[in-house]
Design a protein around this motif. Structure first.
Motif, PDB file in Angstrom:
ATOM      1  N   GLY A 111      34.651  34.937  38.538  1.00  0.00           N
ATOM      2  CA  GLY A 111      34.634  35.664  39.810  1.00  0.00           C
ATOM      3  C   GLY A 111      35.841  35.247  40.630  1.00  0.00           C
ATOM      4  O   GLY A 111      36.845  34.759  40.081  1.00  0.00           O
ATOM      5  N   ALA A 112      35.729  35.405  41.954  1.00  0.00           N
ATOM      6  CA  ALA A 112      36.875  35.143  42.820  1.00  0.00           C
ATOM      7  C   ALA A 112      37.232  33.662  42.866  1.00  0.00           C
ATOM      8  O   ALA A 112      36.347  32.810  42.841  1.00  0.00           O
ATOM      9  CB  ALA A 112      36.541  35.609  44.229  1.00  0.00           C
ATOM     10  N   GLY A 167      40.134  32.668  45.254  1.00  0.00           N
ATOM     11  CA  GLY A 167      40.563  32.496  46.643  1.00  0.00           C
ATOM     12  C   GLY A 167      39.419  32.523  47.645  1.00  0.00           C
ATOM     13  O   GLY A 167      39.235  31.570  48.414  1.00  0.00           O
ATOM     14  N   GLU A 183      47.618  39.812  36.920  1.00  0.00           N
ATOM     15  CA  GLU A 183      46.619  40.590  37.674  1.00  0.00           C
ATOM     16  C   GLU A 183      47.045  40.881  39.113  1.00  0.00           C
ATOM     17  O   GLU A 183      48.034  40.351  39.596  1.00  0.00           O
ATOM     18  CB  GLU A 183      45.258  39.874  37.653  1.00  0.00           C
ATOM     19  CG  GLU A 183      45.293  38.519  38.291  1.00  0.00           C
ATOM     20  CD  GLU A 183      43.929  37.989  38.732  1.00  0.00           C
ATOM     21  OE1 GLU A 183      42.955  38.749  38.800  1.00  0.00           O
ATOM     22  OE2 GLU A 183      43.862  36.795  39.046  1.00  0.00           O
ATOM     23  N   CYS A 203      37.730  39.378  44.645  1.00  0.00           N
ATOM     24  CA  CYS A 203      37.446  38.802  45.966  1.00  0.00           C
ATOM     25  C   CYS A 203      35.986  39.035  46.398  1.00  0.00           C
ATOM     26  O   CYS A 203      35.461  40.147  46.293  1.00  0.00           O
ATOM     27  CB  CYS A 203      38.389  39.380  47.000  1.00  0.00           C
ATOM     28  SG  CYS A 203      40.095  39.126  46.531  1.00  0.00           S
TER      29      CYS A 203
END
Ligand code: HCS
Length: 583
Positions: free
Chosen positions: A19-20, A22, A157, A283
């Protein structure tokens, strides 16, 4: 990981990404605006913990947090001198997460580390000032450090520019044979910020050697159905989807991603049904989102890949498909200095305004592809080819046919061409045959097969077929396909050889019916030296279209020719031919 292993993995199951990075690290203390690489190496345990949680959730391919560790991005924080350290330490974080996960769970399943790369924030020429080759070097530098640490594959990406994807992909391919996934981000309009549509991205990037192509970040999964469907239709590599957890909202000055794990998982199941087979979250997605998603799709099997390749050329914003039985197409021939004194004069002065004018005119007259030939004495052909190519792509949006007798000119143009181009041409002449076929493969170009050898023109039909087959076989050996080839019917002049037209027609029929390969002819040769040439040309064209000719290299301002082509398509009952004829 070899490309073959990657292919087997992606065929055997729905591959789960993470998954995210950041947004989750921000929740765990990384302030917005800090240098992410600095924060991560100072807070390794927090990043390791996040990555371990993704593994617990079912991640098969873990993205190392090396996303922005390229020279240009690091410069923003004055941290370029730490580039080696960052790339090394961030890969170590992913390795440590895997080690801890295995230790804690006892799970020995295969887990892979993808070295992650993205945009630099500087735009490549002609949008910005950054030279394509400099960008390739920036990506090569980062990729080199990532490879030193040992990774299983690469992912490029959150890309907005197709040309920058090409730079990253070429950089990696020139360093190693590891699999590369390339993923762009699309706005709600269904195109990237610089205007590329999903079909064009898929066709260009898979031809250039990407092992998976996809979409990430962008929107929530609920808005990605059309993108995935458009990609899957043309894909012979797996399709990747890594959307945000919904479209972000600003709540009390904070960015909030509204989609909960359950809903995200349900939407992701929808994308798998559309054909995505490598999936994760971007995100706003947490380990919980990944866990729910992985659970939901665990009994799905990936949809098969398209085996048949597509005949198509692209620019950065459009795809032109070539259909063996579809509408007849024209390659505009006018951008060629042979016999054009004014054009020659201009080119000698480095002026491409006439090239530009000819491009616009031919495009308006209905050319589907534009031939670019800058072969003449007294100029630097490579320099003028590149200059003309940029200019033509600036003023038109149709794909180009790179036409030169010099291998280095063709290679230079293909390297910079921001899509999928056509090479004119590859023959059995030793040097061209040996060098240009691998170049076509490397840059993912289509090519015109010219049935000539070092001995010159084939002496009969037998020899012509043999040359075609020899080039075809070598192309197949290199991993090209018959859909990448357009055979030049090689038209001789009927004034010198009364069976010239019949031989060209036989070649066209042979290619279409026996080989399933598209064909092209240079029309005007047929009538060379004869009076009232246009009648011979147009009659020959009608015969050739009836025999199955796919396209001709011609001047689209010649009404008789264009109308003959429209009429021929109409009489042959081709799709939409009546509309085109009336227009
Ligand atoms: N892998 C990056 C992509 C941001 S668009 C991240 O932070 O998850």
């Amino acid at each position: 990981m070899t490309k073959q292993e990657f292919l087997s993995l992606t065929q055997s199951k729905i591959v789960i990404l993470d998954g995210a990075t950041g947004s989750n690290l921000q929740k765990r203390g990384m302030a917005a605006g800090v240098c992410p690489e600095c924060w991560m190496v100072d807070n390794k345990e927090k990043v390791v913990e996040l990555q371990r949680e993704f593994l617990e959730a079912g991640t098969d391919i873990l993205f190392a947090p090396t996303f922005t560790a390229n020279r240009i991005k690091l410069e923003e924080y004055g941290q370029t001198d730490r580039i080696v350290e960052f790339n090394r330490e961030l890969i170590k974080i992913s390795k440590e997460a895997i080690r801890l996960y295995r230790e804690k769970s006892g799970d020995q399943r295969n887990i892979y580390i993808a070295a992650d790369m993205t945009m630099t924030g500087e735009q490549v020429y002609p949008v910005g000032k950054l030279a394509f080759e400099d960008l390739v070097e920036v990506y090569k530098e980062q990729a080199k450090y990532l490879l030193l640490e040992g990774v299983d594959l690469f992912v490029v990406e959150t890309m907005m520019s197709l040309q920058e994807c090409r730079a990253a992909l070429l950089a990696i391919k020139e360093l190693c044979d590891l699999p590369v996934m390339v993923s762009m981000t699309y706005t709600e309009t269904g195109r990237t910020f610089f205007g590329t549509d999903p079909k064009t991205a898929m066709i260009t990037l898979q031809s250039l050697g990407a092992d998976a192509v996809g979409v990430n970040c962008s929107t929530g999964p609920e808005k990605m159905h059309t993108i995935i469907k458009d990609m899957k239709k043309y894909a012979y590599v797996p399709v990747m989807a890594k959307p945000n957890a919904g479209i972000p909202k600003l709540v009390d000055g904070h960015t909030v991603f509204p989609m909960e794990a359950e809903e995200f998982a349900l939407e992701m199941e929808g994308l798998v049904k559309e054909g995505a087979s490598i999936i994760g979250g971007c995100c706003g997605s947490t380990p919980k989102h990944i866990k729910r998603m992985a659970d939901r799709v665990k009994n799905f099997i990936p949809q098969p890949l398209n085996e048949k390749h597509i005949r198509a050329l692209t620019t950065e914003r459009t795809t032109t498909t070539i259909d063996l039985s579809g509408r007849f197409m024209i390659i505009g021939e006018r951008i060629n200095p042979t016999g054009k004194t004014k054009l020659q004069e201009q080119l000698r002065q480095g002026d491409v305004s006439l090239v530009s004018k000819m491009a616009v005119e031919q495009s308006e007259l209905g050319a589907d592809i534009l031939d670019l030939n800058l072969g003449m004495n007294g100029i630097d052909e490579k320099e003028m080819m590149l200059l003309s190519m940029h200019e033509v792509l600036r003023v038109t949006d149709i794909p180009l046919c790179i036409d030169s007798s010099h291998i280095d000119v063709i290679e230079a143009a293909l390297r910079l061409y921001p899509g999928r181009a056509l090479i004119n041409s590859i023959s059995l002449e030793k040097e061209k045959f040996e060098k240009l076929l691998p170049i076509a493969k490397k840059y993912g170009a289509m090519f015109i097969l010219l049935p000539l050898s070092d001995q010159g023109l084939p002496k009969d039909m037998e020899e012509k077929k043999l040359i075609i087959q020899t080039i075809l076989n070598q192309a197949l050996k290199l991993g090209l396909t018959k859909e990448d080839i357009i055979v030049d019917g090689l038209v001789n002049t009927v004034g010198a050889n009364k069976t010239a037209a019949l031989e060209a027609l036989e070649t066209i029929r042979y290619c279409k019916e026996e080989l399933g390969i598209a064909t092209v002819v240079g029309l005007s040769n047929i009538s060379f030296g004869l009076p009232e040439r246009q009648f011979i040309n147009s009659t020959f064209l009608a015969f050739a279209i009836q025999a199955g000719l796919t396209m001709a290299i011609a001047n689209p301002s010649q009404d008789l020719l264009m109308n003959t082509a429209f009429a021929a398509d109409l009489l042959l009952g081709k799709e939409d031919a009546a509309e085109r004829y009336i227009q």
